[in-house]
Design a protein around this motif. Structure first.
Motif, mmCIF file in Angstrom:
data_model
loop_
_atom_site.group_PDB
_atom_site.id
_atom_site.type_symbol
_atom_site.label_atom_id
_atom_site.label_comp_id
_atom_site.label_asym_id
_atom_site.label_seq_id
_atom_site.Cartn_x
_atom_site.Cartn_y
_atom_site.Cartn_z
ATOM 1 N N SER A 188 53.767 -41.838 26.487
ATOM 2 C CA SER A 188 53.240 -41.350 27.759
ATOM 3 C C SER A 188 52.101 -42.257 28.215
ATOM 4 C CB SER A 188 52.806 -39.884 27.623
ATOM 5 O OG SER A 188 51.653 -39.783 26.838
ATOM 6 N N GLU A 209 46.128 -41.487 33.757
ATOM 7 C CA GLU A 209 46.755 -40.248 34.225
ATOM 8 C C GLU A 209 45.999 -39.694 35.433
ATOM 9 O OE1 GLU A 209 49.461 -38.875 33.142
ATOM 10 O OE2 GLU A 209 49.630 -38.938 30.956
ATOM 11 N N TYR A 240 47.034 -34.124 35.131
ATOM 12 C CA TYR A 240 47.618 -34.260 33.795
ATOM 13 C C TYR A 240 46.542 -34.250 32.714
ATOM 14 C CZ TYR A 240 52.482 -34.865 35.030
ATOM 15 O OH TYR A 240 53.768 -34.632 35.455
ATOM 16 N N GLY A 296 50.276 -35.863 27.565
ATOM 17 C CA GLY A 296 51.666 -36.177 27.233
ATOM 18 C C GLY A 296 52.507 -34.939 26.996
ATOM 19 N N HIS A 325 54.204 -34.098 30.147
ATOM 20 C CA HIS A 325 55.306 -35.023 30.451
ATOM 21 C C HIS A 325 56.569 -34.679 29.645
ATOM 22 C CE1 HIS A 325 53.191 -37.844 33.020
ATOM 23 N NE2 HIS A 325 52.186 -37.919 32.151
ATOM 24 N N ARG A 336 58.091 -31.310 30.823
ATOM 25 C CA ARG A 336 58.747 -31.394 32.135
ATOM 26 C C ARG A 336 60.051 -32.170 32.047
ATOM 27 N NH1 ARG A 336 53.997 -31.638 36.749
ATOM 28 N NH2 ARG A 336 53.469 -29.437 36.498
ATOM 29 N N GLN A 337 60.101 -33.144 31.143
ATOM 30 C CA GLN A 337 61.338 -33.906 31.019
ATOM 31 C C GLN A 337 62.438 -33.109 30.306
ATOM 32 O OE1 GLN A 337 60.953 -38.009 30.019
ATOM 33 N NE2 GLN A 337 63.056 -38.183 29.280
#
Ligand code: PHE
Length: 341
Positions: A131, A135, A139, A175, A178, A181-182
Motif C-alpha cells: 500500500s 496517503e 486514509y 493499508g 485499501h 476495499r479491494q
C-alpha cells in the motif's frame, strides 16, 4: 631481368633481418611487397619482354614473391613469439599471491529483519499486500475512526506534503482500508510491510523513517483468541519455542478492544537488564479487534464480520536480536555497522 630479380631477393632478405619490431616489419612489407615495390613493377613489365623469356622470368618472379612472403610470415611469427616470451618473463604472474576479494553486496539489516517477519507470517498463511507511502488524510486518519481534530491524531506526528490533504503515512494501518476495499466481502489474511514516516524528535529509539508491518485478518467468527494465538505463534516462529508474550490493555481509535503486546526480553531471558529497563519485557507493537466503524469503512458488515489487526516495527526486532542500542544506525549508512550483518 633474372639477375635483377636475384638482387631484389637478396636486398629484401637482408633488410628483413634488420627489422626488429612490428612497425618496421610493416614498412618492409610495403617497400618490398606493396604496390610500388620494384618486384611488383617488374610484374607489370612482363608483358613487354619477348615470348621465350617471359615464362622463365614470370616463374622466377613468382618464386621470389612467394619466398619473400614466406620469409615475412616467419619473421613476424618469431617476433611475436619473442615479444610473448619477454612479457612472460618480465610480467610473470605470481599465482601464490593471495587474490583480491570481490566486494559482495549484502542485504540491509532492515531488509533482513523485514524478510524474517514476512516469512513467519507467510508460513501462517498471510499474504503480502502493498500500500502507498503517501496517503490522503482520510486514509491516514479519518477512515481509521479519527475525524479531523480528534485528539488521538496526536499519537502520530505527521509529515504533511505541499499537496493539500496528502501526508506521508505515519503507520501502515491505512493499508487496512485499501485491502478491505479491494477484497470486501472475501475473508482476508494479509500483511502490509513498508516504510512509515513521523515528524519525530530523533533519539536512540525513534527515527523519522522506519519500517512497520501491519497484520490484518477479517472473516466470520474471528475472535480475540485468534489475535493472541497468532501473535504468540509469530513470536515463537521468529524467536524460538520458549519465548513468552504478554498483552496489556491499551487504546487505539481503530481497534476495540485494543492492546499492546510485549515479548520476553531476549537478552536477559526475562530476568531484567538495561535493554528492557529491568522489566524483563520488550514492547513490540499495538493490536486489537478491528473497530466496527473501520470494518464498515472497508466495506464489511460489522454485524456479520469481525477481524483483528496488529502492527509492529521491524527494526525493533533486529535491535532486540542483535542488541543494537541506537535505531539511527539503520539509516546512517555507516559500513562498519552494515557489514556486520
Ligand atoms: N498503527 C499503530 C501504530 O503505529 C499500531 C496498531 C496497528 C495498533 C494495528 C492496532 C492495530 O502505532
Amino acid at each position: 631481368m633474372l639477375s635483377e630479380l636475384d638482387q631484389i631477393l637478396q636486398k629484401a632478405l637482408q633488410e628483413l633481418e634488420t627489422a626488429k619490431d612490428e612497425s618496421s616489419l610493416e614498412s618492409w612489407r610495403i617497400a618490398h611487397l606493396g604496390r610500388s615495390a620494384s618486384l611488383m613493377l617488374l610484374f607489370d613489365q612482363l608483358g613487354k619482354i619477348n615470348k621465350e623469356e617471359r615464362p622463365v622470368v614470370g616463374r622466377r618472379a613468382n618464386e621470389v614473391k612467394q619466398t619473400l612472403e614466406a620469409a615475412f610470415t616467419k619473421r613476424i611469427e618469431s617476433l611475436r613469439q619473442s615479444t610473448l616470451q619477454r612479457s612472460l618473463q618480465t610480467e610473470r604472474l605470481d599465482v601464490t599471491l593471495p587474490g583480491r576479494s570481490l566486494p559482495l553486496g549484502r542485504l540491509h539489516p532492515a531488509t533482513i529483519s523485514m524478510r524474517a517477519v514476512i516469512r513467519a507470517f507467510g508460513d501462517m498463511g498471510f499474504q503480502v499486500y502493498r500500500s502507498p507511502e503517501a496517503e490522503t488524510d482520510d486514509y491516514n486518519f479519518g477512515l481509521l475512526n479519527m475525524p479531523p481534530h480528534h485528539p488521538a491524531r496526536d499519537m502520530w506526528d505527521t509529515f504533511y506534503t505541499s499537496m493539500p490533504n496528502v501526508s506521508l503515512r505515519p503507520h501502515t494501518s491505512p493499508g487496512q482500508i485499501h485491502v478491505m476495499r479491494q477484497y470486501a466481502t472475501e475473508p482476508i489474511r494479509a500483511i502490509l510491510p513498508g516504510v512509515c514516516y513521523r515528524y519525530e524528535q530523533i533519539s536512540t529509539r525513534k527515527e523519522t523513517q522506519f519500517n512497520q508491518l501491519e497484520v490484518l485478518a477479517v472473516g466470520k467468527n474471528i475472535t480475540l483468541a485468534d489475535l493472541k494465538g497468532t501473535v504468540s505463534d509469530f513470536a515463537r516462529r521468529l524467536l524460538g519455542q520458549n519465548i513468552r508474550t504478554r498483552f496489556r490493555a491499551s487504546h487505539f481509535p481503530f481497534t476495540e478492544p485494543s492492546a499492546e503486546y510485549d515479548f520476553e526480553c531476549l537478552l536477559c531471558q526475562g530476568k531484567g537488564c538495561s535493554v528492557c529497563a529491568y522489566t524483563g519485557w520488550l514492547e513490540i507493537g499495538g493490536c486489537g479487534m478491528v473497530h466496527p466503524i473501520v470494518l464498515q469503512n472497508g466495506g464489511y458488515d460489522p454485524g456479520k464480520f469481525s477481524g483483528f489487526a496488529a502492527g509492529l516495527g521491524t527494526e525493533r526486532i533486529m535491535m532486540l536480536k542483535h542488541r543494537i542500542e541506537d535505531i539511527r544506525n539503520f539509516w546512517a549508512n555507516d559500513m562498519r555497522f552494515l557489514e556486520q550483518f
